[in-house]
Design an enzyme around this catalytic site. Structure first.
Site, PDB file in Angstrom:
ATOM      1  N   ALA A  75       4.930  -8.223   8.505  1.00  0.00           N
ATOM      2  CA  ALA A  75       5.344  -7.755   9.826  1.00  0.00           C
ATOM      3  C   ALA A  75       5.854  -6.331   9.674  1.00  0.00           C
ATOM      4  CB  ALA A  75       6.444  -8.660  10.357  1.00  0.00           C
ATOM      5  N   GLY A 120       4.033 -11.703   6.637  1.00  0.00           N
ATOM      6  CA  GLY A 120       3.071 -11.969   7.704  1.00  0.00           C
ATOM      7  C   GLY A 120       1.626 -11.785   7.257  1.00  0.00           C
ATOM      8  N   GLU A 123       0.702 -14.958   5.607  1.00  0.00           N
ATOM      9  CA  GLU A 123       0.612 -15.960   6.677  1.00  0.00           C
ATOM     10  C   GLU A 123      -0.676 -15.788   7.490  1.00  0.00           C
ATOM     11  OE1 GLU A 123       4.612 -14.740   7.871  1.00  0.00           O
ATOM     12  OE2 GLU A 123       5.219 -16.838   7.773  1.00  0.00           O
ATOM     13  N   GLU A 143      10.347 -12.675   2.551  1.00  0.00           N
ATOM     14  CA  GLU A 143      11.283 -12.569   3.684  1.00  0.00           C
ATOM     15  C   GLU A 143      12.743 -12.656   3.258  1.00  0.00           C
ATOM     16  OE1 GLU A 143       8.443 -14.221   3.792  1.00  0.00           O
ATOM     17  OE2 GLU A 143       7.464 -13.809   5.704  1.00  0.00           O
TER      18      GLU A 143
HETATM   19  C1  HXC Z   1       6.480  -1.340   7.821  1.00  0.00           C
HETATM   20  C2  HXC Z   1       5.632  -0.796   5.749  1.00  0.00           C
HETATM   21  C3  HXC Z   1       5.582  -2.152   5.373  1.00  0.00           C
HETATM   22  C4  HXC Z   1       6.014  -3.116   6.344  1.00  0.00           C
HETATM   23  C5  HXC Z   1       4.872  -0.983   3.714  1.00  0.00           C
HETATM   24  N1  HXC Z   1       5.183  -0.108   4.701  1.00  0.00           N
HETATM   25  N2  HXC Z   1       5.127  -2.230   4.115  1.00  0.00           N
HETATM   26  N3  HXC Z   1       6.086  -0.389   6.955  1.00  0.00           N
HETATM   27  N4  HXC Z   1       6.456  -2.658   7.537  1.00  0.00           N
HETATM   28  N5  HXC Z   1       5.952  -4.435   6.095  1.00  0.00           N
HETATM   29  C6  HXC Z   1       5.079   1.350   4.657  1.00  0.00           C
HETATM   30  C7  HXC Z   1       6.153   1.982   3.777  1.00  0.00           C
HETATM   31  O1  HXC Z   1       7.359   2.107   4.497  1.00  0.00           O
HETATM   32  C8  HXC Z   1       5.512   3.318   3.460  1.00  0.00           C
HETATM   33  O2  HXC Z   1       5.665   4.165   4.563  1.00  0.00           O
HETATM   34  C9  HXC Z   1       4.033   2.972   3.346  1.00  0.00           C
HETATM   35  O3  HXC Z   1       3.853   1.736   4.052  1.00  0.00           O
HETATM   36  C10 HXC Z   1       3.580   2.754   1.917  1.00  0.00           C
HETATM   37  O4  HXC Z   1       4.421   1.784   1.322  1.00  0.00           O
HETATM   38  P1  HXC Z   1       5.149   2.019  -0.097  1.00  0.00           P
HETATM   39  O5  HXC Z   1       6.291   1.096  -0.162  1.00  0.00           O
HETATM   40  O6  HXC Z   1       5.393   3.466  -0.324  1.00  0.00           O
HETATM   41  O7  HXC Z   1       3.980   1.533  -1.087  1.00  0.00           O
HETATM   42  P2  HXC Z   1       4.157   0.915  -2.532  1.00  0.00           P
HETATM   43  O8  HXC Z   1       5.187   1.653  -3.318  1.00  0.00           O
HETATM   44  O9  HXC Z   1       2.769   0.834  -3.089  1.00  0.00           O
HETATM   45  O10 HXC Z   1       4.700  -0.565  -2.320  1.00  0.00           O
HETATM   46  C11 HXC Z   1       3.896  -1.501  -1.714  1.00  0.00           C
HETATM   47  C12 HXC Z   1       4.728  -2.767  -1.279  1.00  0.00           C
HETATM   48  C13 HXC Z   1       5.937  -2.293  -0.430  1.00  0.00           C
HETATM   49  C14 HXC Z   1       5.203  -3.488  -2.518  1.00  0.00           C
HETATM   50  C15 HXC Z   1       3.793  -3.668  -0.486  1.00  0.00           C
HETATM   51  O11 HXC Z   1       5.458  -1.389   0.586  1.00  0.00           O
HETATM   52  C16 HXC Z   1       6.672  -3.425   0.223  1.00  0.00           C
HETATM   53  O12 HXC Z   1       7.412  -4.134  -0.439  1.00  0.00           O
HETATM   54  N6  HXC Z   1       6.474  -3.588   1.540  1.00  0.00           N
HETATM   55  C17 HXC Z   1       7.198  -4.570   2.317  1.00  0.00           C
HETATM   56  C18 HXC Z   1       6.641  -5.943   2.055  1.00  0.00           C
HETATM   57  C19 HXC Z   1       7.416  -7.016   2.815  1.00  0.00           C
HETATM   58  O13 HXC Z   1       8.620  -7.196   2.556  1.00  0.00           O
HETATM   59  N7  HXC Z   1       6.750  -7.721   3.719  1.00  0.00           N
HETATM   60  C20 HXC Z   1       7.341  -8.780   4.494  1.00  0.00           C
HETATM   61  C21 HXC Z   1       7.866  -8.230   5.786  1.00  0.00           C
HETATM   62  S1  HXC Z   1       8.723  -9.492   6.706  1.00  0.00           S
HETATM   63  P3  HXC Z   1       6.113   5.701   4.384  1.00  0.00           P
HETATM   64  O14 HXC Z   1       6.262   6.181   5.795  1.00  0.00           O
HETATM   65  O15 HXC Z   1       7.365   5.681   3.592  1.00  0.00           O
HETATM   66  O16 HXC Z   1       4.967   6.323   3.654  1.00  0.00           O
HETATM   67  C22 HXC Z   1       7.503 -10.397   7.407  1.00  0.00           C
HETATM   68  C23 HXC Z   1       7.987 -11.485   8.318  1.00  0.00           C
HETATM   69  C24 HXC Z   1       6.837 -12.167   8.994  1.00  0.00           C
HETATM   70  O17 HXC Z   1       6.355 -10.178   7.214  1.00  0.00           O
HETATM   71  C25 HXC Z   1       7.303 -12.933  10.209  1.00  0.00           C
HETATM   72  C26 HXC Z   1       6.930 -12.276  11.482  1.00  0.00           C
HETATM   73  C27 HXC Z   1       7.326 -13.034  12.727  1.00  0.00           C
END
Ligand code: HXC
Length: 270
Positions: A75, A120, A123, A143
């Site tokens: 998400a 997400g 999922e 999460e």
């Molecule tokens: C918004 C995101 C994002 C996310 C990455 N980005 N994931 N933006 N939401 N989920 C953005 C970063 O901010 C960054 O933007 C760009 O994408 C590149 O990401 P980096 O982190 O620089 O890349 P990297 O170092 O290769 O790391 C990759 C990664 C990391 C390990 C996947 O990005 C990460 O941990 N992302 C979050 C993963 C996560 O926690 N997902 C679950 C979310 S909660 P900028 O602008 O800085 O370049 C969820 C709940 C679902 O999904 C339920 C919904 C109802």
């Protein structure tokens, strides 16, 4: 058939296989509300062309994949910072409808996971019928590292794929699985060296599906989803109803006729 242009999705139809690519690579294809809205419209459009009774099946299978190095990294965390608890409930429910729309499509949907499938994103993949992955794929439900819980079906579907024990471990720790471990855990059905091989593999499977009866494939999918998690006797009752339904189709008449005549069937698709 043609799809309108979407801000965050690419669509491509080749040999009755529709590929939907989530295309927000700068944010690792995170599911912003725009992506969700585009997915809703795109899935509606596919569903509309498939819910007719003229026997035409312009789409026999769907592939969902991601542009760049991620499938979907979850998400959109930035967007979630502005949400109230009630907004979050609405967001989760809306995403649930997207997963149900995938399940309700009468054709198989393969998640072709090219890179990060987190939160997400994992999922979304699990809402598809089958998950294929490239060696660059990774999966996880991180999460809890954000003070969140799965909101797009992970608490329900992850245990269905990997069993309750591993699902608990993954959901409590947020630990990521690489592609090989995801395959050994039963999350991924087939693993490919490269993303090109992955997409070719998904196409080949859907080409095989396209040679079968469209009515029967749709009925199998509906039966599998309707019976998942039910007590055996209830599931078997649904299966018997599906068997009855199959006997009323022209595809069944053609499939059995062609077998006995030693011919290739030409399915009417109804
Ligand atoms: C918004 C995101 C994002 C996310 C990455 N980005 N994931 N933006 N939401 N989920 C953005 C970063 O901010 C960054 O933007 C760009 O994408 C590149 O990401 P980096 O982190 O620089 O890349 P990297 O170092 O290769 O790391 C990759 C990664 C990391 C390990 C996947 O990005 C990460 O941990 N992302 C979050 C993963 C996560 O926690 N997902 C679950 C979310 S909660 P900028 O602008 O800085 O370049 C969820 C709940 C679902 O999904 C339920 C919904 C109802």
């Amino acid at each position: 058939m043609q799809f309108p242009a979407y801000a965050t999705l690419l669509t491509d139809i080749r040999d009755t296989v529709l590929t939907i690519t989530v295309n927000r690579p700068d944010a690792l294809n995170a599911l912003s509300s725009r992506v969700i809205e585009d997915l809703e419209h795109c899935l509606d459009a596919v569903s509309d062309v498939l819910t007719n009774d003229d026997g035409a099946w312009p789409v026999r299978g769907v592939i969902i994949t991601g542009a760049g190095k991620a499938f979907v990294a979850g998400a959109d965390i930035r967007e979630m910072t502005a949400m109230s608890p009630d907004d979050a409930h609405a967001y989760s429910s809306r995403m649930h409808q997207v997963t149900l729309a995938i399940e309700q499509l009468p054709v198989p949907v393969i998640a072709a996971v090219n890179g990060f499938a987190l939160g997400g994103g994992c999922e979304l993949a699990m809402a598809c019928d089958v998950i294929y992955a490239a060696s660059t794929a990774s999966f996880g439900q991180p999460e809890v590292s954000l003070g969140l819980v799965p909101g797009f079906g992970g608490s329900v579907r992850l245990p269905q794929y990997v069993g309750p024990g591993l699902a608990r471990e993954l959901l409590f720790t947020g630990r990521r699985l690489d592609a090989g471990e995801a395959q050994r855990a039963g999350l991924v059905t087939a693993l490919f060296d490269t993303v090109d091989d992955l997409l070719d593999g998904a196409h080949s499977t859907l080409a095989l599906v396209a040679r079968q009866s469209p009515a029967a494939v749709a009925l199998v999918k509906r039966t599998l989803i309707a019976t998942l998690g039910l007590p055996t006797d209830e599931g078997l009752a649904i299966e018997a109803e599906s068997f009855r339904t199959a006997f009323a189709t022209e595809d069944k008449a053609e499939g059995t006729r062609a077998f006995l005549a030693k011919e290739h069937p030409s399915f009417p698709g109804r």
